[in-house]
Design a protein around this motif. Structure first.
Motif, short mmCIF file in Angstrom:
data_model
loop_
_atom_site.label_atom_id
_atom_site.label_comp_id
_atom_site.label_asym_id
_atom_site.label_seq_id
_atom_site.Cartn_x
_atom_site.Cartn_y
_atom_site.Cartn_z
N PRO A 1 -27.43 15.92 -55.88
CA PRO A 1 -27.61 14.59 -56.45
C PRO A 1 -28.67 14.52 -57.54
O PRO A 1 -28.55 13.74 -58.48
N LYS A 2 -29.69 15.34 -57.47
CA LYS A 2 -30.72 15.29 -58.50
C LYS A 2 -30.21 15.87 -59.82
O LYS A 2 -30.53 15.34 -60.89
N ILE B 1 -35.29 7.22 -59.48
CA ILE B 1 -34.02 6.82 -58.86
C ILE B 1 -33.96 7.33 -57.43
O ILE B 1 -33.52 6.62 -56.52
N TRP B 2 -34.43 8.54 -57.21
CA TRP B 2 -34.41 9.12 -55.86
C TRP B 2 -35.32 8.32 -54.92
O TRP B 2 -34.97 8.07 -53.77
N ARG C 1 -33.55 5.12 -53.98
CA ARG C 1 -32.52 5.43 -52.98
C ARG C 1 -33.15 5.56 -51.59
O ARG C 1 -32.64 5.03 -50.61
N THR C 2 -34.28 6.26 -51.52
CA THR C 2 -34.96 6.46 -50.24
C THR C 2 -35.43 5.12 -49.65
O THR C 2 -35.27 4.87 -48.45
N ILE D 1 -34.12 2.13 -50.22
CA ILE D 1 -32.94 1.37 -49.81
C ILE D 1 -32.41 1.91 -48.48
O ILE D 1 -32.07 1.13 -47.58
N GLN D 2 -32.34 3.22 -48.34
CA GLN D 2 -31.88 3.80 -47.08
C GLN D 2 -32.80 3.42 -45.92
O GLN D 2 -32.33 3.19 -44.81
N LEU E 1 -25.50 5.31 -49.25
CA LEU E 1 -26.26 5.84 -50.39
C LEU E 1 -26.75 7.22 -50.10
O LEU E 1 -27.14 7.60 -49.10
#
Length: 67
Positions: free
Chosen positions: A22-23, A52-53, A56-57, A59-60, A67
């Protein structure tokens, strides 16, 4: 909506190209596929990818799935 759909399509393509990394997919989205294939993640792109990562973290951690 069209822009979001295109973005998702591009990220999916980059995930396929970069074997699910993903990165690298995010780097390709930001700096281009050819540049990422040739050079990996540019130092100047690292801030974008890491930001962005981190999003994502967060939000998870709130329990949002997918995600």
């Amino acid at each position: 909506a069209d822009n979001a759909e295109l973005g998702v399509t591009l990220i999916r393509h980059y995930l396929d190209v970069f074997n699910g990394d993903p990165k690298l997919a995010l780097a390709a989205y930001y700096q281009g596929e050819t540049a990422t294939r040739k050079n990996g993640i540019y130092p100047s792109s690292r801030h974008y990818v890491d930001g962005i990562w981190a999003l994502r973290t967060r939000i998870q951690a709130q329990g949002v799935s997918g995600l």
